[in-house]
Every structure is written in structure tokens, then in C-alpha cells.
Design an enzyme around this catalytic site. Structure first.
Site, PDB file in Angstrom:
ATOM      1  N   GLY A 205       0.840  -1.198   0.000  1.00  0.00           N
ATOM      2  CA  GLY A 205       0.000   0.000   0.000  1.00  0.00           C
ATOM      3  C   GLY A 205       0.873   1.244   0.000  1.00  0.00           C
ATOM      4  N   LEU A 206       0.225   2.373  -0.207  1.00  0.00           N
ATOM      5  CA  LEU A 206       0.935   3.659  -0.224  1.00  0.00           C
ATOM      6  C   LEU A 206       1.651   3.905   1.104  1.00  0.00           C
ATOM      7  CD1 LEU A 206      -1.882   5.959  -1.684  1.00  0.00           C
ATOM      8  CD2 LEU A 206       0.174   5.157  -2.899  1.00  0.00           C
TER       9      LEU A 206
ATOM     10  N   SER B 191       5.967  -1.876  -1.945  1.00  0.00           N
ATOM     11  CA  SER B 191       5.953  -2.827  -3.072  1.00  0.00           C
ATOM     12  C   SER B 191       4.940  -2.408  -4.135  1.00  0.00           C
ATOM     13  CB  SER B 191       5.726  -4.268  -2.609  1.00  0.00           C
ATOM     14  OG  SER B 191       4.745  -4.400  -1.612  1.00  0.00           O
TER      15      SER B 191
ATOM     16  N   ALA C  67       2.131   5.577   4.479  1.00  0.00           N
ATOM     17  CA  ALA C  67       1.148   6.103   5.436  1.00  0.00           C
ATOM     18  C   ALA C  67      -0.243   5.475   5.277  1.00  0.00           C
ATOM     19  CB  ALA C  67       1.047   7.625   5.384  1.00  0.00           C
ATOM     20  N   SER C  68      -0.329   4.407   4.466  1.00  0.00           N
ATOM     21  CA  SER C  68      -1.626   3.721   4.390  1.00  0.00           C
ATOM     22  C   SER C  68      -1.897   2.988   5.700  1.00  0.00           C
ATOM     23  CB  SER C  68      -1.662   2.745   3.205  1.00  0.00           C
ATOM     24  OG  SER C  68      -0.601   1.814   3.291  1.00  0.00           O
ATOM     25  N   GLY C  69      -0.829   2.590   6.398  1.00  0.00           N
ATOM     26  CA  GLY C  69      -1.008   1.910   7.694  1.00  0.00           C
ATOM     27  C   GLY C  69      -0.375   0.528   7.765  1.00  0.00           C
ATOM     28  N   LYS C  70       0.467   0.188   6.790  1.00  0.00           N
ATOM     29  CA  LYS C  70       1.069  -1.152   6.746  1.00  0.00           C
ATOM     30  C   LYS C  70       1.820  -1.473   8.045  1.00  0.00           C
ATOM     31  CE  LYS C  70       3.537  -0.036   3.087  1.00  0.00           C
ATOM     32  NZ  LYS C  70       3.048   1.350   2.979  1.00  0.00           N
ATOM     33  N   SER C  71       2.738  -0.593   8.426  1.00  0.00           N
ATOM     34  CA  SER C  71       3.573  -0.866   9.608  1.00  0.00           C
ATOM     35  C   SER C  71       2.734  -0.869  10.879  1.00  0.00           C
ATOM     36  CB  SER C  71       4.677   0.186   9.754  1.00  0.00           C
ATOM     37  OG  SER C  71       5.533   0.104   8.656  1.00  0.00           O
TER      38      SER C  71
HETATM   39  P1  ADP Z   1       2.983   2.753   6.261  1.00  0.00           P
HETATM   40  O1  ADP Z   1       3.718   1.654   6.992  1.00  0.00           O
HETATM   41  O2  ADP Z   1       1.930   2.226   5.336  1.00  0.00           O
HETATM   42  O3  ADP Z   1       3.883   3.745   5.616  1.00  0.00           O
HETATM   43  P2  ADP Z   1       2.382   3.796   8.890  1.00  0.00           P
HETATM   44  O4  ADP Z   1       1.795   2.637   9.620  1.00  0.00           O
HETATM   45  O5  ADP Z   1       3.825   4.128   9.135  1.00  0.00           O
HETATM   46  O6  ADP Z   1       2.115   3.574   7.344  1.00  0.00           O
HETATM   47  O7  ADP Z   1       1.539   5.111   9.164  1.00  0.00           O
HETATM   48  C1  ADP Z   1       0.122   5.110   9.132  1.00  0.00           C
HETATM   49  C2  ADP Z   1      -0.391   6.285   9.944  1.00  0.00           C
HETATM   50  O8  ADP Z   1      -1.808   6.310   9.844  1.00  0.00           O
HETATM   51  C3  ADP Z   1      -0.039   6.146  11.399  1.00  0.00           C
HETATM   52  O9  ADP Z   1       0.247   7.446  11.911  1.00  0.00           O
HETATM   53  C4  ADP Z   1      -1.338   5.597  12.018  1.00  0.00           C
HETATM   54  O10 ADP Z   1      -1.502   5.942  13.360  1.00  0.00           O
HETATM   55  C5  ADP Z   1      -2.402   6.256  11.145  1.00  0.00           C
HETATM   56  N1  ADP Z   1      -3.680   5.522  11.046  1.00  0.00           N
HETATM   57  C6  ADP Z   1      -4.892   6.048  11.221  1.00  0.00           C
HETATM   58  N2  ADP Z   1      -5.863   5.124  11.067  1.00  0.00           N
HETATM   59  C7  ADP Z   1      -5.243   3.979  10.781  1.00  0.00           C
HETATM   60  C8  ADP Z   1      -5.725   2.649  10.531  1.00  0.00           C
HETATM   61  N3  ADP Z   1      -7.025   2.339  10.527  1.00  0.00           N
HETATM   62  N4  ADP Z   1      -4.814   1.700  10.251  1.00  0.00           N
HETATM   63  C9  ADP Z   1      -3.505   2.010  10.232  1.00  0.00           C
HETATM   64  N5  ADP Z   1      -2.990   3.233  10.467  1.00  0.00           N
HETATM   65  C10 ADP Z   1      -3.855   4.228  10.744  1.00  0.00           C
END
Ligand code: ADP
Length: 199
Positions: free
Chosen positions: A31-32, A105, A34-38
């Protein structure tokens, strides 16, 4: 290229799974930024470990501190990044661990290669599409990177000046603008139970 090498067999994966009591799998989060993967992978890792399920998370940035510190963000380097991660995840899955990989990815062909690597070895590969509209990812921007990319300070940034090829048939889709982190992690756990990857 190495020559004169042969594969050394010991236990089959099935034998190993029986002894350890779980088959292992790779959960491939895509995913993009900041999509929430980590965030979801971390929550899931904790939940699984608390249930004594052997789990290990391979994180996009973390891997670039070590194994992949020689790689940048050109298309060739991204391909090599994913190739190495695929091989490492496969080793973890083969060891009966639940491997969680969280990398953007962005290219379908790289994810398909990772899938093929696992399928050829009869190891479960679960593509988890962490979906969010670009505007929401940009608003979250926890590391301030979208802002920098918009200002032209970062090149080859997925979603801005580099493409993201969304999965067409992922095993799991999580819309993180609609569901909480907890709900997303629980949805994955339900899937793993349904597929008998965990008890
Ligand atoms: P990625 O790993 O995809 O780059 P991160 O997990 O680092 O993304 O960041 C996602 C951000 O979005 C975090 O600040 C997290 O707290 C926020 N967030 C808000 N809602 C959600 C959700 N439902 N699932 C995952 N992250 C979320």
C-alpha cells in the site's frame, strides 16, 4: 553467479510444521506510504505473539538499515529490495514463522514474483492490500515525506511522481480510512483462523 552448488535437504516443510505446530506463512502488506502497513503489522505481530504464535515482522525502513543498506529507490533498486525481502520472507515462512512484510511494493510484477516464490515452495502467501485514498495518506503524512515530495525534495515518490499498481486479487483488503487498527488486525486474524494457518 555461483556454480557447483547443490541444495542440501533435511526435514520437509510438513515434518517441520508438525513438530512446531504451525505451518507458517507470509503476509505481504502492500500500500501507499502512510496507508497503515507498519501500524497494522505491528499490532498484528503483538497480538499473535501474545497468543504464543511465532511471528516476525520485516519492516520496509528497518531492512534498509541492514540487509538492503546498499539499495536506493530507483526502479532497479526497488526490484532488488523486494527480491531480497521475498527470499527472506520465504525462509521465515519455511521455518514455520508467520512473516509479516510491510513494504510499499508498488509494482505488481514484483509482488507476483514474491507470490510465485512461495507458491513454488508450497508456502502460503497472503497479499494484504492496505488501501487508503492518496489524500488521506497525504493528510496523515506521519514522517512529513509527502510534503517533501510535493515540494520536489524527494524524487521517485510512490503516489506523487511514481506509480502504485494496486493489487487486483489480494487475499485481504483493509480500508484504513474506514476501519480502526484493531479492526484491521482482527480481520487478518479471522482470515488466518479460517485458513487454518493459526488455531
Ligand atoms: P505505512 O507503513 O503504510 O507507511 P504507517 O503505519 O507508518 O504507514 O503510518 C500510518 C499512519 O496512519 C499512522 O500514523 C497511524 O496511526 C495512522 N492511522 C490512522 N488510522 C489507521 C488505521 N485504521 N490503520 C492504520 N494506520 C492508521
Amino acid at each position: 553467479m555461483a556454480t557447483n552448488i547443490t541444495w542440501h535437504h533435511n526435514l520437509t516443510h510438513e515434518e517441520r510444521s508438525k513438530i512446531i505446530g504451525q505451518p507458517g506463512a507470509t503476509l505481504w502488506f502492500t500500500g501507499l506510504r502512510a496507508s497503515g502497513k507498519s501500524t497494522i503489522a505491528c499490532a498484528l505481530e503483538r497480538k499473535l505473539l501474545e497468543q504464543k504464535i511465532q511471528t516476525y515482522r520485516l519492516d520496509g525502513d528497518n531492512v534498509r538499515f541492514g540487509l538492503n543498506k546498499d539499495l536506493g529507490f530507483s526502479e532497479a533498486d526497488r526490484n532488488e529490495n523486494i527480491r531480497r525481502i521475498s527470499e527472506v520472507a520465504k525462509l521465515f515462512a519455511d521455518s514455520c514463522t508467520i512473516a509479516l512484510t510491510s513494504f510499499i511494493s508498488p509494482y505488481k510484477k514484483d509482488r507476483d514474483s514474491a507470490r510465485k516464490l512461495h507458491e513454488d515452495a508450497n508456502l502460503p502467501f497472503i497479499e494484504v492490500y492496505v488501501n487508503v485514498p492518496l489524500e488521506v495518506a497525504e493528510q496523515r503524512d506521519p514522517k512529513g515525506l509527502y510534503k517533501k515530495a510535493r515540494e520536489g525534495l524527494i524524487k521517485n515518490f510512490t503516489g506523487i511522481d511514481d506509480p502504485y499498481e494496486a493489487p487486483e486479487t489480494p487475499e485481504i483488503v483493509l480500508n484504513t480510512h474506514e476501519k480502526s487498527v484493531e479492526e484491521c488486525a482482527d480481520a487478518i486474524i479471522s482470515y488466518l483462523k479460517e485458513k487454518k494457518i493459526i488455531a
